[in-house]
Scaffold this motif. Structure first.
Motif, PDB file in Angstrom:
ATOM      1  N   ALA A 155       0.835  -1.209   0.000  1.00  0.00           N
ATOM      2  CA  ALA A 155       0.000   0.000   0.000  1.00  0.00           C
ATOM      3  C   ALA A 155       0.861   1.248   0.000  1.00  0.00           C
ATOM      4  O   ALA A 155       0.589   2.212  -0.735  1.00  0.00           O
ATOM      5  CB  ALA A 155      -0.938  -0.020   1.206  1.00  0.00           C
ATOM      6  N   ASP A 156       1.918   1.266   0.836  1.00  0.00           N
ATOM      7  CA  ASP A 156       2.804   2.428   0.858  1.00  0.00           C
ATOM      8  C   ASP A 156       3.573   2.560  -0.450  1.00  0.00           C
ATOM      9  O   ASP A 156       3.865   3.671  -0.896  1.00  0.00           O
ATOM     10  CB  ASP A 156       3.786   2.324   2.018  1.00  0.00           C
ATOM     11  CG  ASP A 156       3.165   2.744   3.341  1.00  0.00           C
ATOM     12  OD1 ASP A 156       2.055   3.304   3.315  1.00  0.00           O
ATOM     13  OD2 ASP A 156       3.785   2.508   4.395  1.00  0.00           O
ATOM     14  N   ALA A 157       3.902   1.446  -1.074  1.00  0.00           N
ATOM     15  CA  ALA A 157       4.603   1.502  -2.355  1.00  0.00           C
ATOM     16  C   ALA A 157       3.741   2.177  -3.416  1.00  0.00           C
ATOM     17  O   ALA A 157       4.229   3.002  -4.204  1.00  0.00           O
ATOM     18  CB  ALA A 157       4.985   0.084  -2.798  1.00  0.00           C
ATOM     19  N   VAL A 158       2.448   1.852  -3.431  1.00  0.00           N
ATOM     20  CA  VAL A 158       1.536   2.485  -4.388  1.00  0.00           C
ATOM     21  C   VAL A 158       1.426   3.980  -4.102  1.00  0.00           C
ATOM     22  O   VAL A 158       1.451   4.817  -5.027  1.00  0.00           O
ATOM     23  CB  VAL A 158       0.151   1.818  -4.332  1.00  0.00           C
ATOM     24  CG1 VAL A 158      -0.857   2.602  -5.158  1.00  0.00           C
ATOM     25  CG2 VAL A 158       0.234   0.376  -4.827  1.00  0.00           C
ATOM     26  N   ALA A 159       1.303   4.351  -2.822  1.00  0.00           N
ATOM     27  CA  ALA A 159       1.152   5.762  -2.456  1.00  0.00           C
ATOM     28  C   ALA A 159       2.404   6.566  -2.802  1.00  0.00           C
ATOM     29  O   ALA A 159       2.315   7.690  -3.325  1.00  0.00           O
ATOM     30  CB  ALA A 159       0.843   5.874  -0.963  1.00  0.00           C
ATOM     31  N   ILE A 160       3.586   6.006  -2.510  1.00  0.00           N
ATOM     32  CA  ILE A 160       4.837   6.705  -2.834  1.00  0.00           C
ATOM     33  C   ILE A 160       4.973   6.900  -4.339  1.00  0.00           C
ATOM     34  O   ILE A 160       5.327   7.988  -4.814  1.00  0.00           O
ATOM     35  CB  ILE A 160       6.044   5.907  -2.285  1.00  0.00           C
ATOM     36  CG1 ILE A 160       6.043   5.922  -0.753  1.00  0.00           C
ATOM     37  CG2 ILE A 160       7.357   6.476  -2.812  1.00  0.00           C
ATOM     38  CD1 ILE A 160       7.075   5.012  -0.127  1.00  0.00           C
ATOM     39  N   THR A 161       4.696   5.854  -5.091  1.00  0.00           N
ATOM     40  CA  THR A 161       4.784   5.957  -6.549  1.00  0.00           C
ATOM     41  C   THR A 161       3.824   7.015  -7.085  1.00  0.00           C
ATOM     42  O   THR A 161       4.184   7.799  -7.985  1.00  0.00           O
ATOM     43  CB  THR A 161       4.479   4.592  -7.198  1.00  0.00           C
ATOM     44  OG1 THR A 161       5.392   3.612  -6.694  1.00  0.00           O
ATOM     45  CG2 THR A 161       4.610   4.667  -8.707  1.00  0.00           C
ATOM     46  N   ASP A 162       2.615   7.072  -6.541  1.00  0.00           N
ATOM     47  CA  ASP A 162       1.617   8.054  -6.993  1.00  0.00           C
ATOM     48  C   ASP A 162       2.098   9.471  -6.721  1.00  0.00           C
ATOM     49  O   ASP A 162       1.994  10.349  -7.592  1.00  0.00           O
ATOM     50  CB  ASP A 162       0.289   7.804  -6.286  1.00  0.00           C
ATOM     51  CG  ASP A 162      -0.776   8.808  -6.689  1.00  0.00           C
ATOM     52  OD1 ASP A 162      -1.167   8.811  -7.878  1.00  0.00           O
ATOM     53  OD2 ASP A 162      -1.210   9.595  -5.817  1.00  0.00           O
TER      54      ASP A 162
END
Length: 254
Positions: free
Chosen positions: A201-208
């Motif tokens: 979930a944090d990986a998706v948020a950071i990428t966004d």
């Protein structure tokens, strides 16, 4: 008076000692006996030395120990299980090998290359599987890139908390305005490359957040103090209605 000569009487040997007469060939026989004794001793010595050398070589051949070998051909990235290794006895001399009591070290690791069956195992043939131990098994290792030259001082460093601002285009609102896009906490940094070991979930948020910032215009980066939150920045910078991300993404170094 008669002048006739009297016959000489045989002379008696002088008293007080006797002389020995050496027989011809006696000295040669004595010398031959000494030479034969020396040769016999030398031969005996050679027999002893040869026997000792043979015993030493035989002992060296018999100094075999148990080592791990591949029970089957392991391909690259094959995970090692107990059935993949077996034990043989061998004398490796100066070569390296792994005793069987250390077999459990390799279980769960993967092969770094092809290991043919019967190959004597060495530590360099296997390595730990990335993201396979402890909490790492459920994490994501990722990298994103930011323009480090746009940060204060022209650098990004581990431990920095940065706020990313930019004007994002949106057909519904007309002319875009600069707003807070998100806040990131940096963990492992090399130039402008940020590395994170985080949850999916944090990986998706950071990428966004990073993708939105890189696509925005009028970009700027702030370095933040520990007491500033993304909510405070959003409210102070653009009235609180700007899209934002969570306060910080804290990664665990790979």
């Amino acid at each position: 008076m008669s002048n006739a000569a009297h016959p000489r009487e045989p002379q008696q040997p002088a008293r007080g000692g006797s002389r020995s007469v050496a027989l011809p060939g006696a000295a040669k026989q004595k010398d031959k006996g000494g030479v034969r004794g020396g040769l016999l001793l030398l031969g005996l010595l050679l027999v002893v030395v040869s026997g000792g050398a043979f015993w030493y070589v035989l002992r060296g051949v018999d100094e075999r120990q148990e080592y791990l070998v591949a029970a089957r051909t392991l391909q690259r990235w094959d995970i090692v299980s107990p059935g993949d290794l077996t034990v043989i006895e061998a004398n490796l001399g100066e070569a390296a090998g792994v005793p069987p009591q250390f077999a459990n070290v390799f279980f769960g690791q993967w092969s770094t290359g092809t290991v043919p069956a019967g190959t004597i195992v060495t530590p360099g043939m296997f390595s730990s599987v990335p993201l396979s131990s402890g909490e790492e098994a459920g994490m994501v290792l990722m990298e994103v890139n930011l323009p480090a030259d746009q940060a204060p001082g022209g650098t990004l460093s581990p431990g920095d908390r940065i706020a990313l601002f930019g004007a994002e285009s949106n057909e519904d609102i007309g002319e875009p305005t600069v707003a807070l896009i998100g806040v990131l906490e940096l963990d492992l940094v090399s130039g402008g490359t940020l590395t994170y070991l985080v949850s999916p979930a944090d990986a998706v948020a950071i990428t966004d957040v990073v993708d939105r910032f890189n696509a925005a215009s009028d970009r700027r980066i702030w370095k933040l103090g520990v007491e500033l939150s993304s909510a405070q920045l959003a409210e102070l910078y653009s009235g609180g209605d700007a899209p934002g991300a969570s306060d910080a993404f804290v990664g665990e170094g790979p």
